[in-house]
Design a protein around this motif. Structure first.
Motif, PDB file in Angstrom:
ATOM      1  N   LYS A 123     -20.503  74.668 -33.483  1.00  0.00           N
ATOM      2  CA  LYS A 123     -20.004  74.888 -34.843  1.00  0.00           C
ATOM      3  C   LYS A 123     -18.662  75.589 -34.701  1.00  0.00           C
ATOM      4  CE  LYS A 123     -21.062  77.141 -39.196  1.00  0.00           C
ATOM      5  NZ  LYS A 123     -22.018  77.989 -39.918  1.00  0.00           N
ATOM      6  N   ILE A 124     -17.638  75.050 -35.352  1.00  0.00           N
ATOM      7  CA  ILE A 124     -16.294  75.616 -35.263  1.00  0.00           C
ATOM      8  C   ILE A 124     -16.201  76.849 -36.162  1.00  0.00           C
ATOM      9  CG2 ILE A 124     -13.833  75.173 -35.573  1.00  0.00           C
ATOM     10  CD1 ILE A 124     -15.223  73.480 -33.358  1.00  0.00           C
ATOM     11  N   ASN A 125     -15.787  77.975 -35.562  1.00  0.00           N
ATOM     12  CA  ASN A 125     -15.671  79.241 -36.304  1.00  0.00           C
ATOM     13  C   ASN A 125     -14.255  79.516 -36.783  1.00  0.00           C
ATOM     14  OD1 ASN A 125     -18.381  79.830 -35.847  1.00  0.00           O
ATOM     15  ND2 ASN A 125     -17.938  80.883 -33.940  1.00  0.00           N
ATOM     16  N   ALA A 126     -13.265  79.134 -35.964  1.00  0.00           N
ATOM     17  CA  ALA A 126     -11.870  79.444 -36.297  1.00  0.00           C
ATOM     18  C   ALA A 126     -10.955  78.474 -35.566  1.00  0.00           C
ATOM     19  CB  ALA A 126     -11.532  80.875 -35.889  1.00  0.00           C
TER      20      ALA A 126
ATOM     21  N   ASP B  68     -16.458  75.419 -39.762  1.00  0.00           N
ATOM     22  CA  ASP B  68     -17.839  75.286 -40.238  1.00  0.00           C
ATOM     23  C   ASP B  68     -18.439  73.903 -39.995  1.00  0.00           C
ATOM     24  OD1 ASP B  68     -18.032  77.947 -41.061  1.00  0.00           O
ATOM     25  OD2 ASP B  68     -17.283  77.491 -43.062  1.00  0.00           O
ATOM     26  N   SER B  69     -17.691  72.989 -39.375  1.00  0.00           N
ATOM     27  CA  SER B  69     -18.238  71.675 -39.030  1.00  0.00           C
ATOM     28  C   SER B  69     -18.856  71.750 -37.639  1.00  0.00           C
ATOM     29  CB  SER B  69     -17.145  70.611 -39.043  1.00  0.00           C
ATOM     30  OG  SER B  69     -16.672  70.433 -40.351  1.00  0.00           O
ATOM     31  N   GLU B  70     -19.799  70.815 -37.365  1.00  0.00           N
ATOM     32  CA  GLU B  70     -20.466  70.767 -36.070  1.00  0.00           C
ATOM     33  C   GLU B  70     -20.058  69.501 -35.320  1.00  0.00           C
ATOM     34  OE1 GLU B  70     -24.675  71.233 -36.680  1.00  0.00           O
ATOM     35  OE2 GLU B  70     -24.435  73.275 -37.440  1.00  0.00           O
TER      36      GLU B  70
ATOM     37  N   PHE C  40     -12.152  78.154 -31.777  1.00  0.00           N
ATOM     38  CA  PHE C  40     -13.310  78.895 -31.286  1.00  0.00           C
ATOM     39  C   PHE C  40     -14.559  78.318 -31.927  1.00  0.00           C
ATOM     40  CE2 PHE C  40      -9.716  81.802 -31.246  1.00  0.00           C
ATOM     41  CZ  PHE C  40      -9.739  82.254 -29.945  1.00  0.00           C
ATOM     42  N   GLY C  41     -15.592  78.145 -31.110  1.00  0.00           N
ATOM     43  CA  GLY C  41     -16.849  77.626 -31.631  1.00  0.00           C
ATOM     44  C   GLY C  41     -18.013  78.400 -31.061  1.00  0.00           C
TER      45      GLY C  41
END
Length: 73
Positions: A58-61, A19-21, A68-69
């Motif tokens: 944005k990092i998803n996983a 959730d970080s960018e 993955f972003g």
């Protein structure tokens, strides 16, 4: 006692947080066409990007060796 290895949670350290960018440059292209960026050597797959682009993701996983972003507009 038998331990169910499929339900065991692995602990690992990665240089990004979900959730970080981050501002990154797409350095390579993966087999399926996703752009590849690196943050402190850690690989991030970013769909919808091309080599040479500088984007905010944005990092998803995260996994042990890659994450993955998604491109943030």
């Amino acid at each position: 006692m038998f331990e169910d290895s499929y339900n065991r949670r692995e602990e690992y350290q990665v240089p990004v947080e979900v959730d970080s960018e981050y501002d990154v440059k797409i350095e390579d292209q993966g087999k399926t066409g996703d752009g590849i960026a690196r943050i402190d050597g850690y690989v991030i797959f970013v769909p919808g990007t091309e080599v040479g682009q500088e984007v905010k993701v944005k990092i998803n996983a995260t996994r042990r060796k890659f994450g993955f972003g998604e491109k943030v507009e």
